[in-house]
Scaffold this motif. Structure first.
Motif, short mmCIF file in Angstrom:
data_model
loop_
_atom_site.label_atom_id
_atom_site.label_comp_id
_atom_site.label_asym_id
_atom_site.label_seq_id
_atom_site.Cartn_x
_atom_site.Cartn_y
_atom_site.Cartn_z
N LYS A 1 -0.89 -0.18 -0.13
CA LYS A 1 -0.39 -0.25 1.24
C LYS A 1 1.14 -0.18 1.22
N PHE A 2 1.72 0.00 2.42
CA PHE A 2 3.18 -0.01 2.50
C PHE A 2 3.66 -0.49 3.87
N MET A 3 4.91 -0.93 3.89
CA MET A 3 5.62 -1.24 5.13
C MET A 3 7.02 -0.65 5.04
N MET B 1 -1.76 -3.23 -4.26
CA MET B 1 -0.31 -3.37 -4.34
C MET B 1 0.32 -3.00 -2.99
N LEU B 2 1.41 -3.66 -2.65
CA LEU B 2 2.16 -3.38 -1.44
C LEU B 2 3.51 -2.79 -1.81
N TYR B 3 3.82 -1.62 -1.26
CA TYR B 3 5.13 -1.01 -1.39
C TYR B 3 5.96 -1.34 -0.15
N ILE B 4 7.27 -1.52 -0.36
CA ILE B 4 8.20 -1.66 0.76
C ILE B 4 9.17 -0.49 0.70
N VAL B 5 9.31 0.18 1.84
CA VAL B 5 10.17 1.37 1.95
C VAL B 5 11.43 0.98 2.70
N GLY C 1 -4.36 8.55 12.44
CA GLY C 1 -3.19 7.74 12.15
C GLY C 1 -3.01 7.41 10.69
N CYS C 2 -1.86 6.85 10.41
CA CYS C 2 -1.54 6.45 9.05
C CYS C 2 -2.42 5.27 8.64
N LYS C 3 -3.12 5.39 7.54
CA LYS C 3 -4.12 4.40 7.14
C LYS C 3 -3.58 3.29 6.25
N THR C 4 -2.44 3.53 5.60
CA THR C 4 -1.97 2.53 4.63
C THR C 4 -0.72 1.79 5.09
N LEU C 5 -0.17 2.16 6.25
CA LEU C 5 0.98 1.45 6.82
C LEU C 5 0.48 0.16 7.47
N ILE C 6 0.97 -1.01 7.03
CA ILE C 6 0.41 -2.27 7.50
C ILE C 6 1.03 -2.75 8.81
N VAL D 1 4.61 9.16 2.68
CA VAL D 1 4.41 7.88 1.98
C VAL D 1 2.94 7.47 2.08
N ASP D 2 2.32 7.73 3.23
CA ASP D 2 0.90 7.41 3.40
C ASP D 2 0.05 8.18 2.39
N GLU D 3 0.36 9.46 2.20
CA GLU D 3 -0.39 10.26 1.23
C GLU D 3 -0.22 9.71 -0.19
N GLU D 4 0.99 9.30 -0.51
CA GLU D 4 1.25 8.70 -1.83
C GLU D 4 0.46 7.41 -2.00
N CYS D 5 0.45 6.58 -0.96
CA CYS D 5 -0.24 5.30 -1.05
C CYS D 5 -1.76 5.46 -1.06
#
Length: 267
Positions: free
Chosen positions: A149-151, A1-5, A186-191, A139-143
């Motif tokens: 993933k998130f942007m 799933m992709l989250y958008i912040v 670095g942040c691992k889930t930020l695309i 947010v990265d920890e949550e993802c």
């Protein structure tokens, strides 16, 4: 799933001394706030917010003579003590927004720092970087926990410059995020690095701005309840509900000064 912040600013980036200081009295904290949604829910949420905004502020919208898709009402102007006190429709609309975010599988997030350095030592760029770094980390920890993933999208401001020594604070923040994405820690889930956009074109960014207006007033009361007792109304109507919909959100308080030892005591 992709989250958008979706994010905007609350508080004030400049120095703060006290509520009575003649120059530095704007806000005791600075932070970023907004909400997080699964990508597949964004279109429907945008439509929901667009319709809610137009119904709630119909009179102002018609008076503006601007197309509804490009008209916006700033959260700092909307969430005043007078408006919250006198217009039940605003309180209802706010709770509807918070409920919809939760129903859509999203959450509110805010991260801020209570300012404590003197005006001479104030560092706006460093403060902004600290807050953004902390928010991305949370947010990265949550993802990572959810294996998704998130942007990030946030409102573009006038301090942006394309090159040279006048590079704006936000440009520096985006550049720093791009560098940190590919570092060893670095942040691992930020695309992608955070994306800046004009808020009047995005209902989602306008909603983030409304949440910032709310969080800014609420945290001003929480940080200085005696000086801003009039803002208790924000805690009364929205405090508990906001906490229910928020994740990994907080304001980092300023260090507490150590009490002086009793006279004659050896330190």
């Amino acid at each position: 799933m992709l989250y958008i912040v979706y994010l905007d600013e609350f508080g004030h980036i400049g120095p703060y001394v006290s509520a009575t200081d003649p120059r530095h009295k704007t806000h005791p904290a600075f932070g970023l706030a907004g909400f997080v949604l699964p990508a597949e829910k964004v279109r429907n949420f945008s439509t929901f917010f667009f319709q809610l905004k137009n119904n709630l502020l119909e009179f102002e919208l018609k008076k503006s003579q601007t197309h509804p898709s490009r008209w916006e009402k700033k959260g700092s102007s909307l969430y005043t003590k007078k408006n919250v006190e006198n217009y039940p429709g605003l309180r209802t609309a706010t709770n509807r927004i918070l409920n919809r975010i939760k129903v859509d599988g999203g959450f509110v997030i805010y991260v801020g720092i209570e300012k404590h350095v003197s005006p001479d030592e104030s560092n706006a760029k460093g403060l902004y970087k600290q807050v953004m770094h902390e928010l991305i980390k949370r947010v990265d920890e949550e993802c990572q926990q959810q294996k998704c993933k998130f942007m990030i999208m946030f409102d573009q401001q006038d301090d942006m410059q394309s090159s040279g020594k006048n590079v704006g604070i936000r440009h520096e923040v985006v550049r720093g995020a791009a560098i940190s994405m590919y570092g060893p820690d670095g942040c691992k889930t930020l695309i992608e690095p955070p994306v800046q956009a004009e808020s009047h074109l995005y209902q989602t960014l306008q909603c983030a701005d409304w949440l910032c207006g709310l969080v800014g007033r609420l945290e001003r009361y929480n940080l200085e309840p005696h000086e801003f007792s009039a803002y208790k109304i924000f805690e009364t109507y929205f405090g508990a509900r906001l906490k229910q919909v928020s994740r990994r959100s907080s304001i980092r308080k300023k260090p507490v000064a150590s009490a002086a030892p009793p006279a004659g005591e050896v330190v």
